[in-house]
Write an enzyme that holds these catalytic residues in place. Structure first.
Site, PDB file in Angstrom:
ATOM      1  N   TYR A 159      20.304  94.947  53.315  1.00  0.00           N
ATOM      2  CA  TYR A 159      20.334  95.088  51.653  1.00  0.00           C
ATOM      3  C   TYR A 159      21.769  95.281  51.148  1.00  0.00           C
ATOM      4  CZ  TYR A 159      18.474  97.335  47.259  1.00  0.00           C
ATOM      5  OH  TYR A 159      18.124  97.605  46.128  1.00  0.00           O
ATOM      6  N   LYS A 204      19.038  90.759  51.086  1.00  0.00           N
ATOM      7  CA  LYS A 204      18.456  91.248  49.618  1.00  0.00           C
ATOM      8  C   LYS A 204      19.752  91.451  48.991  1.00  0.00           C
ATOM      9  CE  LYS A 204      16.267  95.050  47.238  1.00  0.00           C
ATOM     10  NZ  LYS A 204      16.584  94.614  45.927  1.00  0.00           N
TER      11      LYS A 204
HETATM   12  C1  NAY Z   1      15.161  97.985  44.801  1.00  0.00           C
HETATM   13  O1  NAY Z   1      14.076  98.445  44.433  1.00  0.00           O
HETATM   14  O2  NAY Z   1      15.518  98.303  45.890  1.00  0.00           O
HETATM   15  C2  NAY Z   1      15.560  96.851  43.999  1.00  0.00           C
HETATM   16  O3  NAY Z   1      15.081  95.892  43.713  1.00  0.00           O
HETATM   17  C3  NAY Z   1      17.000  96.818  43.339  1.00  0.00           C
HETATM   18  C4  NAY Z   1      17.248  95.882  42.261  1.00  0.00           C
HETATM   19  C5  NAY Z   1      17.431  96.722  40.899  1.00  0.00           C
HETATM   20  N1  NAY Z   1      18.772  97.108  41.036  1.00  0.00           N
HETATM   21  C6  NAY Z   1      18.979  98.453  40.899  1.00  0.00           C
HETATM   22  C7  NAY Z   1      20.407  98.903  41.335  1.00  0.00           C
HETATM   23  O4  NAY Z   1      18.053  99.425  40.958  1.00  0.00           O
HETATM   24  O5  NAY Z   1      15.804  95.291  39.989  1.00  0.00           O
HETATM   25  C8  NAY Z   1      17.341  95.689  39.930  1.00  0.00           C
HETATM   26  C9  NAY Z   1      17.523  96.280  38.537  1.00  0.00           C
HETATM   27  O6  NAY Z   1      16.867  97.253  38.502  1.00  0.00           O
HETATM   28  C10 NAY Z   1      17.798  95.319  37.645  1.00  0.00           C
HETATM   29  O7  NAY Z   1      18.266  93.992  37.936  1.00  0.00           O
HETATM   30  C11 NAY Z   1      18.429  95.747  36.281  1.00  0.00           C
HETATM   31  O8  NAY Z   1      19.753  96.091  36.475  1.00  0.00           O
END
Ligand code: NAY
Length: 291
Positions: free
Chosen positions: A135, A161
């Protein structure tokens, strides 16, 4: 690992307003998203507030969702923790509970050396028979291409990821490691770009609330309908950027509540939508998404 594709919600973890883990709500939101036709689940990552929970709570959340899913879709569990010892414990638990894959950020807080990160992923991956998805996320420190390349060489490391804005690397990873190595794009506001650069699927927070919109986007990209995909991405970005100025995970939880699946609250120090004014502003922004 090939089963993981399409739109994969990084499932939120419901807490009560007082901060207790709420497994009844966890079951309800899992059922709700299965009803929406999501392709898979990603548990206890950033969106799932994994680092806000004790190891025992993380295990309870994983067991509850796996029980509710009952094998109907594949489930990947984020097992990242600060020490190899703790992560191995979460990984072996996930395997025993019936998860289909594990995933982990690199160990955080101390500036671990590339060799230490390599040994972390080697030991954790070896501890189970499950595929491991590395990740990359700036929150957990830099993970450069050289190190990704070394990690991809570990037996059992099956994908990445990719939650960083440097999407050219997605193409590099695809070219260098072949199609067997799965790539999941993790920035919901750049899903179109992630797919365009070669990602196999999407994992993120906003797939808890608009999985259908993103399923259309994935289909539009697969069929080369770029303008349609752009329009869908622009629509999703309205709500994403509105919530990013406030409390994104709390917003996702509130919106799920309006959609019929009350996802509770976030754990402090994250804030929640507690006043009617805050909630009304969020409602307006979300309504605009449907126009
Ligand atoms: C997780 O839960 O591990 C993720 O999916 C991370 C992905 C999210 N990034 C962060 C920094 O939390 O879905 C994204 C993010 O919320 C979205 O792109 C908005 O920036």
């Amino acid at each position: 690992i090939a089963d993981f594709k399409g739109v994969i919600p990084a499932l939120v973890t419901p807490f009560t307003l007082e901060g207790a883990l709420d497994l009844t709500r966890a079951r309800a939101i899992t059922r709700h998203l299965l009803g929406q036709g999501v392709d898979c689940f990603y548990l206890t990552g950033s969106t799932g507030e994994g680092f806000m929970m004790s190891p025992d709570e993380r295990k309870q959340m994983v067991e509850t969702v796996l029980d509710e899913v009952a094998g109907s879709v594949p489930v990947m569990v984020h097992v990242g923790a600060i020490s190899t010892y703790q992560t191995v414990d979460l990984a072996t638990h996930a395997e025993g509970a019936g998860a289909d894959a594990i995933s982990s950020v690199p160990p955080i807080y101390w500036p671990f050396t590339p060799e230490q990160i390599l040994s972390y992923y080697t030991d954790v991956t070896r501890s189970t028979a499950l595929p491991m998805v590395v990740y990359k996320i700036p929150l957990a420190g830099a993970l450069g291409f050289d190190l990704i390349e070394r990690l991809a060489g570990i037996e059992g490391v099956s994908g990445i990821k990719y939650t960083a804005p440097t999407h050219f690397e997605i193409m590099q990873i695809r070219q260098q490691f072949g199609t067997g190595f799965r790539i999941f794009s993790g920035a919901d506001e750049m899903a179109l770009s992630g797919l365009a650069f070669g990602a196999d699927g999407l994992i993120g927070s906003f797939y808890n609330i608009v999985p259908g919109l993103y399923a259309e986007l994935v289909a539009a990209m697969a069929e080369g309908r770029l303008e349609e995909a752009q329009a869908l991405q622009a629509k999703a970005n309205k709500i994403i950027f509105f919530t990013l100025r406030q409390y994104p995970m709390a917003a996702v939880k509130r919106i799920m509540g309006w959609q019929g699946a009350d996802a509770g609250y976030c754990r402090a120090p994250f804030e929640n939508y507690e006043t009617p004014e805050q909630e009304a502003a969020l409602k307006d922004a979300f309504r605009a998404l449907r126009d």
